[in-house]
Enzyme design. Structure first.
Site, PDB file in Angstrom:
ATOM      1  CB  CYS A 287      -9.067   5.079  -0.353  1.00  0.00           C
ATOM      2  SG  CYS A 287      -7.925   5.717   1.005  1.00  0.00           S
ATOM      3  CB  THR A 288      -7.237   0.324   2.025  1.00  0.00           C
ATOM      4  OG1 THR A 288      -5.783   0.827   1.399  1.00  0.00           O
ATOM      5  CG2 THR A 288      -7.312  -0.588   1.107  1.00  0.00           C
TER       6      THR A 288
ATOM      7  N   GLY B  85      -2.848   8.847  -4.023  1.00  0.00           N
ATOM      8  CA  GLY B  85      -4.500   9.658  -4.304  1.00  0.00           C
ATOM      9  C   GLY B  85      -4.408  10.611  -5.285  1.00  0.00           C
TER      10      GLY B  85
ATOM     11  CG  ASP C  31      -1.950   0.985   1.793  1.00  0.00           C
ATOM     12  OD1 ASP C  31      -2.280   1.349   0.046  1.00  0.00           O
ATOM     13  OD2 ASP C  31      -2.253   1.495   2.413  1.00  0.00           O
TER      14      ASP C  31
ATOM     15  CB  CYS D 154      -3.256   0.917  -3.250  1.00  0.00           C
ATOM     16  SG  CYS D 154      -3.203   2.558  -2.666  1.00  0.00           S
TER      17      CYS D 154
END
Ligand code: DGL
Length: 281
Positions: free
Chosen positions: A198-199, A50, A17, A80
């Site tokens: 979104c994790t 992002g 991630d 991710c």
């Protein structure tokens, strides 16, 4: 790029991630598939992904995956959504066949799409995700293929991922959650299911649940991804047979900040031995 090997044995499952969010996926996978050896890599130095370009996300994700391979991962889960939306296909189509035909890289968006339909009664699902995930329109595109009767709408989660990484105070987090969720619901008031796409957001799932209207299903991806991976390994014995059965997890980050250690431990729920690796790119 540093390729100095730290761990000796092979047979690991790599989890990647941009930072802390993948921990929400790792924890659920470890509940469902406990007797395996895991490598967790958070690229906390470069978080957030992002707001980066597709090319940057690809470069960083590729470097992370190659590092995990170099440390003995046979299969890597991109925990991710931003990387799954913007880098996975290219990695699967270009890099794997050329350089690592025996290894696998899986994302978390398709498993989510395949399992999310059961949660909605209205047929309207909202997704909170990063700017790069929303821009890719991947949730909308893939849901249309899977079930065209479901209306899917993605909304950028603003500063949430950065706030989480930076341990921002609760009042600011809650304000941001309310801002982005009311924005989403003003565009489609029939949404009854909210996917945390979104994790990172799953790390504050309870805060999100208590900020949205009562009755809204707030769904994280961890359990869905864990079940899917278990099924994948059952079906792909050629991968499964290479995996070590030594139950353990090794944590790595690209950030030298002491804060990262503190936050990893906070969100993992216990003290961890976090090792810093050299910048990937
Ligand atoms: N955890 C990542 C995701 O699932 C993104 C956070 C970031 O912006 O780096 O999309």
């Amino acid at each position: 790029m540093s390729m100095k090997t730290i761990l000796e044995r092979k047979g690991k499952i790599g989890i990647f991630d941009s930072g802390l969010g993948g921990l929400t996926i790792l924890k659920e996978i470890m509940k469902v598939i406990p007797d395996r050896e895991y490598l967790y890599l958070g690229d906390n130095l470069h978080v957030p992904y992002g707001d980066k370009s597709r090319d940057e996300i690809y470069k960083l994700t590729l470097a992370g995956v190659e590092w995990l391979f170099s440390e003995g991962a046979e299969i890597v889960i991109l925990a991710c959504n931003t990387a799954s939306a913007n880098a996975l296909r290219r990695i699967q189509q270009e890099m794997l066949p050329k350089k690592y035909p025996e290894k696998r890289v899986l994302g978390i968006i398709i498993p989510t799409i395949e399992n999310i339909g059961v949660f909605t009664r209205s047929g309207h699902i909202g997704v909170l995700a990063t700017e790069a995930t929303v821009a890719s329109k991947i949730f909308e595109i893939e849901m249309k293929k899977k079930n065209p009767h479901i209306q899917m709408l993605s909304q950028i989660g603003g500063k949430l991922a950065s706030f989480i990484e930076n341990d921002e105070e609760d009042t600011k987090l809650v304000e941001e959650i309310q801002r982005v969720t009311s924005n989403l619901l003003s565009k489609d008031p029939f949404i009854d299911t909210l996917v945390l796409g979104c994790t990172h957001y799953a790390l504050i799932e309870e805060k999100i649940q208590s900020s949205v209207p009562t009755g809204m299903n707030v769904i994280g991806q961890g359990n869905i991804v864990a079940q899917k991976l278990a099924h994948y390994l059952e079906r792909h014995k050629e991968i499964e047979k290479k995996l070590s059965e030594q139950s353990s997890v090794h944590f790595f980050t690209t950030s030298v900040e002491a804060h990262t250690q503190k936050m990893m431990a906070k969100f993992y729920g216990m003290h961890i031995h976090l090792r810093i690796i050299e910048t990937l790119v």
